[in-house]
Enzyme design. Structure first.
Site, mmCIF file in Angstrom:
data_model
loop_
_atom_site.group_PDB
_atom_site.id
_atom_site.type_symbol
_atom_site.label_atom_id
_atom_site.label_comp_id
_atom_site.label_asym_id
_atom_site.label_seq_id
_atom_site.Cartn_x
_atom_site.Cartn_y
_atom_site.Cartn_z
ATOM 1 C CB THR A 153 -0.965 0.020 1.208
ATOM 2 O OG1 THR A 153 -0.225 -0.168 2.410
ATOM 3 C CG2 THR A 153 -2.006 -1.069 1.074
ATOM 4 C CE LYS A 175 0.549 -3.226 3.457
ATOM 5 N NZ LYS A 175 -0.443 -2.379 4.216
ATOM 6 C CB THR A 186 -3.097 -3.320 7.272
ATOM 7 O OG1 THR A 186 -4.230 -2.506 7.499
ATOM 8 C CG2 THR A 186 -3.475 -4.779 7.438
ATOM 9 C CD GLU A 266 1.980 5.163 6.506
ATOM 10 O OE1 GLU A 266 1.652 5.735 7.543
ATOM 11 O OE2 GLU A 266 1.191 4.633 5.714
ATOM 12 C CG ASN A 385 -0.300 8.619 8.072
ATOM 13 O OD1 ASN A 385 -0.900 7.682 7.580
ATOM 14 N ND2 ASN A 385 0.964 8.554 8.459
ATOM 15 C CB SER A 390 -4.108 6.014 3.816
ATOM 16 O OG SER A 390 -3.617 6.576 5.007
#
Lengths: 390, 390
Positions: A153, A175, A186, A266, A385, A390
């Site tokens: 993702t 992932k 996730t 991230e 974010n 998302s």
């Protein structure tokens, strides 16, 4: 080779059109046996996605013949329709595999499903179901990498790991940038092995491995509704490893993938290794490590390469762990900047230029320890974010 | 007028040179009686600053004749020397006040001390002690505002509030952007009243007020080593208010100051009012509210004006509160975007342009509720907390 490194597995990753940008978004992993043993570990979030509810039931039987994973939608908080969609997905996989692969008998109750993406949106089943046919047609013993790519993702790279030994192999793909309990974006992980082991052994090895790897990765303290880690065994190598060897191989693959998740979190610019030593119990060490890992002020300081040990002590002080504030010690990259709860070595001795930053917190209260991995907090994290759903 | 709004108090705020930039950094508040009753509430962090240890002891006696506060250094994690410095500060205040104010008898054991600033650094006593003389010379019935200014650290504005009624007054000043338990950037609050009430009444009213005001402000989930809230009564009005009236006045002043703290939180662009309803207990409501308040992913989404209710559900799911995931509801600014744990009204109906964002989480499991105030997470927060030590 990832999930297809072990004998007995095929995989595929394709673009079904679930993601608006046309990137790969559907992965299929099939176990061709002779064994179909499996174990799974799932999010401890009480708000669970439909595929988690489904796969938890599937794994109770200890048998999984295939796993279907999609990115582009979490299928979480989607009500009864969401669960029906997961069920229909498993039915479709079973039907297509039975059609394509004579000699194998698949049934929906042995098909695990995993999803990742935005919460609260129904999956486009008109794209997902035809995508399963495309994926089944693309299944290959070399399909592991394509599968790893299709589950991405916000990941910037796909993550795979393999350990081989004495004729048997454990391989896997992952992932996300987070963890199981709790976890951020996730995390989906599928591990495969051709070792000849049963579901009970898989379960024991997997729980033991995740407890000290994925469960100790705390990128941003947020727990996902979808986290899923599956371990499938085909027995195709015919080798029966000693339990200790097998468990260690599973742990190594999990540890490798967990570090890759932290390395690709991230917006992160630093990977923070937090080791808590001198604890009265492992639970104390983990609680203190997590409290440090989640302190936003400290995470900002690390980003600014500021050895702000006061924020470490202030995080330790919020826990219930056994310690005396006047005996706490903190080292940053090996320099004991805090000793006996007060100023220690000169903080100017600390260099924080490297991506990896090591924090050691000594509770001076026992012999137990634990390591937690975390990331710094950056403007890029905020941007990633806040700029879109998302 | 703040801490000098009530009769019987003088205050001062001056620059002692503790802050390198020369800004005001030392405040003094003196109670001239006839009463010297006081109550205090302190951080629940187990790593406590020296002045917190000191003032906790002072408050046990229920008598405080003066409060000295400094910004520019927290005097936390400073070992025995730090505690000696706090003691010396109280001794100096008592000596100077006894010298200046004939007819009053001050002793160090009745002088509260509060500090805020960087952890792990000793205070420059060669500047602080002479500063006390300067501050004592500047004491005035109009000194409340100067005192409020002198306790600022990263605050962009000073915070004061006053409630007057039936001849008596409660007034106060605050600094910081956080809360008591847990709390962010150190929160220091001094409240004064000229009502004729004893220490037991002050303690009851103060604990009742902080429980639903400062304790429910959660700007960034980080708990300070220095948080201190003091309430001093002079009895100078001669009025003895009914307890309910007095407690409500204290609550109002605390609520006003708490909202000002959230409104000035580091780098924040949104104030988030989180109301949890339908809870089985108030504790459940507070636990769920805090979990939502601390979810970094949600805080980023609010910053991006994205009504991402999935992140609210995922935060609720990490708590131990009593609820059924399939009965959860979430409203953002009055639009019920989630009903029965799944998609509700169209999220495009939600407007998030205003600074205040209201999130309502309905656990559908009882009649209890609680309100928690939080802030969004922004790149400015990261910058402010990574660019320099604080």
């Amino acid at each position: 080779m990832t999930v297809t490194a072990a004998q007995g597995f095929t995989a595929a990753g394709i673009a079904a059109g679930i993601k608006a940008n046309g990137n790969p978004d559907l992965a299929l992993v099939v176990n061709h046996g002779p064994r179909l043993a499996a174990a799974g570990v799932f999010t401890s979030n009480r708000v669970k996605a439909a595929p988690v509810h489904w796969s938890e039931q599937v794994l109770r039987g200890g048998t999984v013949s295939a796993v279907v994973l999609n990115s582009g939608g979490a299928n979480a908080c989607t009500g009864p329709k969401g669960f029906q969609d997961t069920h229909a997905t498993a039915e479709k996989v079973a039907a297509v595999l039975n059609e394509n692969g004579p000699g194998e008998e698949h049934n929906a109750g042995e098909i695990a499903v995993a999803s990742t993406g935005l919460i609260g949106v129904l999956l486009p089943m008109d794209k997902l179901l035809p995508g399963i046919e495309t994926a089944a047609a693309a299944l290959s013993e070399n399909g592991g990498e394509a599968a790893a790519i299709a589950i991405k993702t916000t990941d910037t790279v796909h993550k795979t790991a393999t350990v081989s030994q004495d004729g048997w192999t454990v391989g896997g793909m992952a992932k996300g940038a987070g963890m199981l309990a709790p976890g951020l974006a996730t995390m989906l992980v599928v591990l495969t092995t051709d070792a000849d082991v049963d579901a009970a052994v898989l379960d024991k090895a997997l729980r033991s491995a995740t407890r000290t790897t994925f469960d100790r990765v705390d990128s941003d303290g947020c727990m996902s509704t979808n986290d899923t880690v599956l371990l499938l065994a085909s027995g195709a190598s015919g080798e029966v490893p000693a339990y200790a060897d097998f468990a260690e191989a599973v742990r190594k693959v999990c540890d490798d993938l967990a570090r890759q998740l932290i390395g690709d979190a991230e917006g992160a610019s630093k990977d923070i290794r937090i080791e808590v030593i001198g604890a009265a119990s492992e639970d104390d060490a983990v609680e203190v490590g997590r409290s440090i890992a989640r302190n936003n002020l400290l995470k900002c300081a690390i980003h600014g390469e500021d050895p702000n040990w006061g924020r470490v002590l202030s995080a330790i002080g919020t826990t219930r762990a056994a310690f005396d504030p006047d005996r706490l010690g903190v080292a940053i990259n090996g320099v004991w900047v805090c000793r006996n709860g007060a100023v220690g070595e000169d903080r100017d001795l600390v260099s924080m230029k490297d991506r990896e930053v090591r924090i050691t917190a000594d509770l001076s209260n026992g012999g137990e320890s634990a390591v937690i991995w975390a990331n710094d907090l950056t403007a890029e994290y905020v941007h990633e974010n806040s700029a879109y759903s998302s």
